[in-house]
Design a protein around this motif. Structure first.
Motif, PDB file in Angstrom:
ATOM      1  N   SER A   1      20.471-159.628 -27.750  1.00  0.00           N
ATOM      2  CA  SER A   1      21.851-159.643 -28.291  1.00  0.00           C
ATOM      3  C   SER A   1      21.888-160.542 -30.127  1.00  0.00           C
ATOM      4  O   SER A   1      22.560-159.866 -30.466  1.00  0.00           O
ATOM      5  CB  SER A   1      21.924-161.415 -27.328  1.00  0.00           C
ATOM      6  OG  SER A   1      22.321-161.485 -26.175  1.00  0.00           O
TER       7      SER A   1
ATOM      8  N   THR B   1      28.229-162.634 -31.226  1.00  0.00           N
ATOM      9  CA  THR B   1      27.970-163.479 -29.931  1.00  0.00           C
ATOM     10  C   THR B   1      27.336-164.826 -30.807  1.00  0.00           C
ATOM     11  O   THR B   1      26.320-164.449 -31.788  1.00  0.00           O
ATOM     12  CB  THR B   1      26.577-163.073 -29.046  1.00  0.00           C
ATOM     13  OG1 THR B   1      27.122-162.196 -28.503  1.00  0.00           O
ATOM     14  CG2 THR B   1      25.848-164.196 -28.314  1.00  0.00           C
ATOM     15  N   HIS B   2      27.396-166.037 -30.416  1.00  0.00           N
ATOM     16  CA  HIS B   2      27.746-167.118 -30.749  1.00  0.00           C
ATOM     17  C   HIS B   2      25.499-167.605 -30.884  1.00  0.00           C
ATOM     18  O   HIS B   2      25.212-167.791 -30.454  1.00  0.00           O
ATOM     19  CB  HIS B   2      27.234-168.291 -30.487  1.00  0.00           C
ATOM     20  CG  HIS B   2      27.806-169.441 -31.079  1.00  0.00           C
ATOM     21  ND1 HIS B   2      26.258-170.081 -32.198  1.00  0.00           N
ATOM     22  CD2 HIS B   2      28.928-169.721 -32.208  1.00  0.00           C
ATOM     23  CE1 HIS B   2      26.985-171.085 -32.748  1.00  0.00           C
ATOM     24  NE2 HIS B   2      28.695-171.343 -33.015  1.00  0.00           N
TER      25      HIS B   2
ATOM     26  N   ASN C   1      24.320-158.197 -32.143  1.00  0.00           N
ATOM     27  CA  ASN C   1      25.075-158.954 -33.969  1.00  0.00           C
ATOM     28  C   ASN C   1      24.738-157.553 -34.385  1.00  0.00           C
ATOM     29  O   ASN C   1      25.281-157.787 -35.440  1.00  0.00           O
ATOM     30  CB  ASN C   1      24.590-159.946 -33.482  1.00  0.00           C
ATOM     31  CG  ASN C   1      25.568-161.208 -32.750  1.00  0.00           C
ATOM     32  OD1 ASN C   1      26.397-160.896 -32.089  1.00  0.00           O
ATOM     33  ND2 ASN C   1      24.922-162.739 -32.546  1.00  0.00           N
TER      34      ASN C   1
ATOM     35  N   GLY D   1      31.224-166.260 -31.748  1.00  0.00           N
ATOM     36  CA  GLY D   1      31.119-167.103 -30.376  1.00  0.00           C
ATOM     37  C   GLY D   1      32.826-166.718 -29.949  1.00  0.00           C
ATOM     38  O   GLY D   1      33.620-165.845 -30.422  1.00  0.00           O
ATOM     39  N   GLU D   2      33.077-166.857 -28.754  1.00  0.00           N
ATOM     40  CA  GLU D   2      34.568-167.155 -27.875  1.00  0.00           C
ATOM     41  C   GLU D   2      35.867-167.604 -28.182  1.00  0.00           C
ATOM     42  O   GLU D   2      36.825-167.312 -28.277  1.00  0.00           O
ATOM     43  CB  GLU D   2      34.326-167.139 -26.393  1.00  0.00           C
ATOM     44  CG  GLU D   2      33.218-166.065 -25.863  1.00  0.00           C
ATOM     45  CD  GLU D   2      33.458-164.740 -25.909  1.00  0.00           C
ATOM     46  OE1 GLU D   2      34.920-164.113 -25.732  1.00  0.00           O
ATOM     47  OE2 GLU D   2      32.879-163.507 -25.906  1.00  0.00           O
TER      48      GLU D   2
ATOM     49  N   ALA E   1      24.356-170.044 -28.278  1.00  0.00           N
ATOM     50  CA  ALA E   1      24.306-169.277 -27.693  1.00  0.00           C
ATOM     51  C   ALA E   1      23.263-168.716 -26.988  1.00  0.00           C
ATOM     52  O   ALA E   1      22.583-168.668 -26.322  1.00  0.00           O
ATOM     53  CB  ALA E   1      25.200-168.409 -27.001  1.00  0.00           C
ATOM     54  N   ILE E   2      22.765-167.471 -27.901  1.00  0.00           N
ATOM     55  CA  ILE E   2      21.493-166.689 -28.637  1.00  0.00           C
ATOM     56  C   ILE E   2      20.604-168.100 -27.938  1.00  0.00           C
ATOM     57  O   ILE E   2      19.320-166.821 -26.771  1.00  0.00           O
ATOM     58  CB  ILE E   2      21.534-166.089 -29.425  1.00  0.00           C
ATOM     59  CG1 ILE E   2      22.549-164.834 -29.452  1.00  0.00           C
ATOM     60  CG2 ILE E   2      19.676-164.616 -29.519  1.00  0.00           C
ATOM     61  CD1 ILE E   2      22.501-163.508 -30.152  1.00  0.00           C
TER      62      ILE E   2
END
Ligand code: URA
Length: 194
Positions: free
Chosen positions: A172, A156-157, A176, A133-134, A160-161
């Motif tokens: 996404s 990408t977390h 990953n 994640g960010e 979030a997906i």
């Protein structure tokens, strides 16, 4: 009477398992430190424990964790000799103002927990870190660069997906998996990248 000698990781757990360095300790059920192998080649750093992790006491145990495990399996992490461990920016669940739902970890808690993260990073002594994640990428990069971190990847977390529309989820997820495959290749065949 002979004293039992704790391993460095057991000492780490003993040191932090009752941590009260920030106010997140007031509402947690359990301190969530690490899951996996220590030391390891790859350390995954997520945001913070959620409700499942708070109950179990291990990182990435809920729906997002299951999705992450599935990505790791697809990328080949369970086949080869590459050991890995998982942790978070904070070891305690951050709750919203009503103390009913998990929320993003506040800056003061991330800072308070950074000593624990650095200590775990040093015990793991990984060749690479994966920011899940960010937020981990934002705070962790600055923090761990000082401690010798050279190789990092960001995915990408998975939570979030899980929140995405169904038609974008697959893409996404696969992105990953590719990032993780490439990292694995880099770690197992470093001569490719010199
Ligand atoms: N579970 C974790 O342990 N970390 C996250 O960032 C999300 C879910």
């Amino acid at each position: 009477m002979s004293k039992i000698k704790l391993t460095p990781y057991q000492q780490h757990v003993a040191k932090w398992k009752n941590c009260e360095q920030c106010d997140l300790h007031c509402h947690r059920k359990r301190v969530v430190l690490c899951r996996g192998t220590v030391p390891c080649k790859i350390l995954f750093v997520g945001e913070a424990p959620g409700a499942s992790e708070d109950v179990v006491g291990k990182p990435f145990m809920g729906p997002a964790g299951k999705l992450l495990d599935s990505m790791l399996e697809e990328a080949g992490f369970n086949e080869g000799p590459v050991s890995y461990a998982m942790t978070n920016l904070t070891a305690c669940i951050p709750l919203d103002e009503e103390h009913t739902k998990a929320s993003e970890p506040p800056k003061h808690a991330i800072e308070a927990c950074s000593h624990r993260l650095i200590e775990l990073y040093q015990l793991c002594n990984p060749e690479a870190v994966v920011w899940v994640g960010e937020l981990p990428a934002k705070y962790g990069t600055v923090l761990l660069q000082e401690y010798g971190l050279k190789v990092a990847a960001k995915i990408t977390h998975p939570a979030a997906i899980l929140r995405m529309e169904l038609n974008t989820r697959g893409l996404s997820y696969q992105r990953n998996v590719v990032i993780l495959e490439e990292l694995l290749e880099r770690i197992t065949a470093p001569w490719n990248y010199q």
